[in-house]
Design a protein around this motif. Sequence first.
Motif, PDB file in Angstrom:
ATOM      1  N   SER A  20       0.839  -1.192   0.000  1.00  0.00           N
ATOM      2  CA  SER A  20       0.000   0.000   0.000  1.00  0.00           C
ATOM      3  C   SER A  20       0.872   1.239   0.000  1.00  0.00           C
ATOM      4  N   ARG A  40       0.352  -2.655   5.237  1.00  0.00           N
ATOM      5  CA  ARG A  40      -0.807  -3.053   4.443  1.00  0.00           C
ATOM      6  C   ARG A  40      -0.341  -3.407   3.039  1.00  0.00           C
ATOM      7  N   ALA A  75      -6.996  -6.722   0.638  1.00  0.00           N
ATOM      8  CA  ALA A  75      -6.024  -6.055   1.494  1.00  0.00           C
ATOM      9  C   ALA A  75      -5.708  -6.966   2.678  1.00  0.00           C
ATOM     10  N   ASN A  97      -2.461  -7.604   6.069  1.00  0.00           N
ATOM     11  CA  ASN A  97      -1.318  -7.044   6.778  1.00  0.00           C
ATOM     12  C   ASN A  97      -0.267  -8.117   7.035  1.00  0.00           C
TER      13      ASN A  97
END
Length: 308
Positions: free
Chosen positions: A53, A59, A74, A76
């Motif tokens: 990201s 992210r 998305a 992590n």
Amino acid sequence: MSILRIRTFIGMLWVCIAVAAQLTFATTAGAAPARHIEINSTLLTEMSGITASAHHNNRYWAHNDSGDSPRLFAFNEQGQLLTELRVKGASAFDWEDMDSFSDASGSYLLLADIGDNMAFRPYTDVYLIAEPELLKSPVMEASVQRHFMLINEDGPRDAEALAVDSRERFVYLLSKRDPHPRLYRFSLDALAGQPVPLNYVGEIRSIPSIDKHQAQGAGRITRFSPTAMAFSPTGDAAIIVTLGKAYYFPRKQNQSWLHALNATPVVVNVKPLPQIEAGTFSLDGKRLLIGSEGVPAKMEILDRPAAK
């Protein structure tokens, strides 16, 4: 042999062992071990592309290979799936890679529908969408802001690797099934509403090294065929991912990507994964994330190799 000589020999042997142990510790102590993460979800089953990201350092975005709808996920570094992002205005014939970048107008994701196993597609597609900064719900939507319809100047090519250089304003693609991977590029500022020519830049003859590189059969793949590519956030390095390993290429200031990618790379040994198809840098450029198809989606997070 006298007892004195035996004692002297044993003493010298212990000294050698101690020195060797210290040297081993000195070469490995600075390298943090790789972290293994898994995303156990029925949504992300054939991970084929990942990117960091542009908004958050922890992210990432990923997508599936062919057969899925046009959508992103998305997640992590703890392996938590954060949201599903459905892309309106895009098709998903064979999504193979993706990248992120920022400029004065905002932060964006590039989605590469560039797979062409049989080399029959008259054109391939790259879609640009704005990256959402806030993940407000488990399912979100984003609309295509720009559609690049790509036409190879030398005919259809299968490709699975894409990377963007936002400073140059060029997007690079690397073919998979040519005797030597072929590097192409197109401009982010290409004329809208028209087919975009993919300009041939040159061949890459450096994997696994300049000395050991060999041509592969036309239309075939080997363990050295590129499945992903990424440029570091500052443009000072790149990685090319293959089915079994990743290769790290430092880049000198003002050096072209063609020259940088034709130097012998640093081999990034990744823990055995089912089928490596994805790779990227973290937002701060300090880590590499290498991912595989399969359920659960498996990834390795490694420190970026030290500069030589």
